[in-house]
Design an enzyme around this catalytic site. Structure first.
Site, mmCIF file in Angstrom:
data_model
loop_
_atom_site.group_PDB
_atom_site.id
_atom_site.type_symbol
_atom_site.label_atom_id
_atom_site.label_comp_id
_atom_site.label_asym_id
_atom_site.label_seq_id
_atom_site.Cartn_x
_atom_site.Cartn_y
_atom_site.Cartn_z
ATOM 1 N N HIS A 138 -2.626 0.256 -13.256
ATOM 2 C CA HIS A 138 -1.679 0.684 -13.334
ATOM 3 C C HIS A 138 -1.134 1.712 -13.792
ATOM 4 O O HIS A 138 -1.824 1.752 -15.327
ATOM 5 C CB HIS A 138 -0.397 -0.215 -12.750
ATOM 6 C CG HIS A 138 0.793 -0.078 -12.087
ATOM 7 N ND1 HIS A 138 2.113 0.738 -13.052
ATOM 8 C CD2 HIS A 138 1.776 -0.386 -10.817
ATOM 9 C CE1 HIS A 138 3.140 0.606 -12.628
ATOM 10 N NE2 HIS A 138 2.795 0.554 -11.077
ATOM 11 N N ASP A 176 0.262 -4.635 -5.223
ATOM 12 C CA ASP A 176 -0.461 -4.653 -3.644
ATOM 13 C C ASP A 176 -1.771 -5.479 -3.793
ATOM 14 O O ASP A 176 -2.500 -5.834 -2.390
ATOM 15 C CB ASP A 176 -0.967 -3.368 -3.191
ATOM 16 C CG ASP A 176 -0.120 -1.909 -3.298
ATOM 17 O OD1 ASP A 176 1.243 -2.381 -2.239
ATOM 18 O OD2 ASP A 176 -0.442 -1.398 -4.195
#
Ligand code: CMC
Length: 432
Positions: free
Chosen positions: A310, A367
């Site tokens: 991320h 996710d």
């Protein structure tokens, strides 16, 4: 950085320039370089805006090192546990939790605006059944501007805004369910006023004229947690797209469409679909997690471990922590034994102990486990990113509103460092 006078000194070509420091409520500091070019002829250079704040925002606080995420000051753990998606949407958009009366009015508006203009069915009919639901969603949301009035940008009226917000949140749910029905060739199931937001969606997705769908509380709860956890994430790629498009005073529907398109990419919201594709591939290949991890570390290809890494989290994504627990909980309650969950857990264990991922601070993101929940609910893989969009919509709207109300908002227009040819003279092609 000069902390005492809250300015930064930049020395360029022997000249010293003083630039103001902007400090946020949680102590984040930024150097305001907005005058730098006019005073020094320099611009800043920052690939992918990794170190650039485009705005001040009071919506979401995120500390990627500490793994903290709060909406309007409220920890997402508390909202996921005790709030509803509708209440969280109100909070994000309006800045405060609603009173019971405000929540009632907002819910009534959502109920009132859940239908789509009947003519829009013609648009659905124009898509091939193979169309990706994200293509349908983006087209339909932009098309809403052709069927419903927008906000007068020169003279915005609060009631218009409230109505359009409710329309969007409600109709996006209907469009999403219709897109799914279109893809499986079943007739559309219309929204029902007597059902709450999530049960209404599930009913439109899974019931049919010949089949009624039983709505389980466990499923509603799991979906609620997912939608709340996706509801905002400050200046991510899709939200920045909404702001950028909205900064030209494009209408709200067009701005949200930009967010949907940005979300579709597998490096952003499209990752939830890509994760399940990856896990299924590994499963079909005999469950060899190591092989896929090695592939993702090999720089001679573009393979990445989907659902890991991320831009801002350099520790465990707090959303992934909750979603992982929720996936285990839902599968237990529904009595589902999904081999993909086992593969995912195995992959996470390996990754968290692998120097490549440790050195780069790569952890599971939002996710990684969400698709396993959608799959257990019966939502097909191609709808996963649509689910993300339904969740993220209140955040996009909140950012659009905040930008429109900010006296310092300007049209988004980054600079560049030109690296093309220097001036050369045009030579016409000699035609024979
Ligand atoms: N698998 C393997 N290597 C990775 C991964 C990954 N998933 N993510 C980052 N890296 C490596 C990358 O190759 C680079 O290595 P090196 O320093 O040797 O060149 C290093 O880690 C830093 O990566 P980056 O590309 O500079 O990081 P970024 O901040 O630009 O990208 C990201 C962030 C999310 C796009 C990236 O981590 C990624 O592609 N992850 C997989 C896709 C994914 O799961 N996306 C969903 C993100 S969460 C939902 C959302 O908010 O969008």
């Amino acid at each position: 950085m000069d902390q005492m006078s809250q300015t930064a000194k930049v020395i360029l070509d022997g000249n010293t320039y003083e630039l103001p420091i902007v400090i946020g409520t949680e102590g984040e500091k930024g150097i305001d370089i907005s005058t730098l070019r006019s005073i020094s002829n320099y611009v800043t250079f920052d690939h992918g805006f990794g170190n650039t704040s485009n705005c001040e925002s009071a919506i979401t606080y995120l500390d990627g090192e500490a793994g903290i995420l709060r909406y309007r000051g409220y920890p997402i753990e508390q909202l996921g546990e005790s709030s509803s998606f509708v209440e969280t949407s109100y909070l994000l958009i309006h800045g405060e939790l609603p009173t019971p009366a405000q929540l009632g009015d907002f819910s009534d508006l959502l109920g009132e605006h859940s239908m789509l203009h009947e003519d829009m069915k013609n648009l659905f009919n124009g898509f091939p059944s193979s169309a990706h639901p994200m293509a349908i969603l983006a087209s339909m949301v932009c098309s809403l501007s052709a069927y419903y009035p927008g906000i007068d940008m020169l003279n915005p009226v609060k009631e218009d805004f409230d109505r359009i917000v409710a329309m969007l949140i409600s109709k996006v749910r209907t469009i999403s369910a219709f897109a799914y029905k279109k893809s499986i060739g079943e007739p559309f199931v219309y929204p029902r006023q007597d059902l709450e937001y999530i049960p209404n969606f599930l009913n439109m997705m899974f019931s049919s004229p010949t089949r009624s769908y039983k709505i389980y509380d466990e499923v509603v709860q799991a979906l609620k947690v997912l939608l709340i956890l996706h509801a905002d994430h400050e200046q991510n790629c899709s939200t920045s797209s909404v702001r950028l498009v909205g900064s030209s005073w494009a209408n709200l529907y067009a701005s949200i469409t930009a967010g949907i398109c940005a979300l579709w990419g597998p490096l952003h919201g499209g990752a939830n679909e890509a994760v399940i594709e990856m896990l299924e591939m590994i499963h079909k290949d005999g469950g060899d997690v190591d092989k896929h991890i090695s592939l993702a570390k090999d720089k001679s290809n573009r393979v990445r471990l989907m659902g890991f890494g991320h831009r801002v989290y350099k520790s465990y994504d707090p959303r992934a922590k909750i979603i992982k627990a929720s996936a285990h909980d839902l599968l237990n309650k529904l009595g589902i034994n999904d081999p993909l969950l086992e593969i995912a857990v195995k992959m996470e264990e390996k990754v968290l102990n692998d120097p490549y991922f440790i050195e780069r601070n790569l952890y599971p993101n939002v996710d990684f486990y969400s698709g396993i929940i959608y799959k257990a609910i019966g939502i097909p893989m191609r709808m996963f990113t649509v689910m993300f969009a339904i969740g993220r919509l209140p955040g996009w709207i909140a950012h659009w509103k905040e930008m429109m109300e900010s006296p310092s908002a300007r049209i988004g227009r980054p600079r560049q460092i030109y690296t093309g040819s220097r001036k050369r003279d045009y030579v016409p092609i000699i035609r024979r």
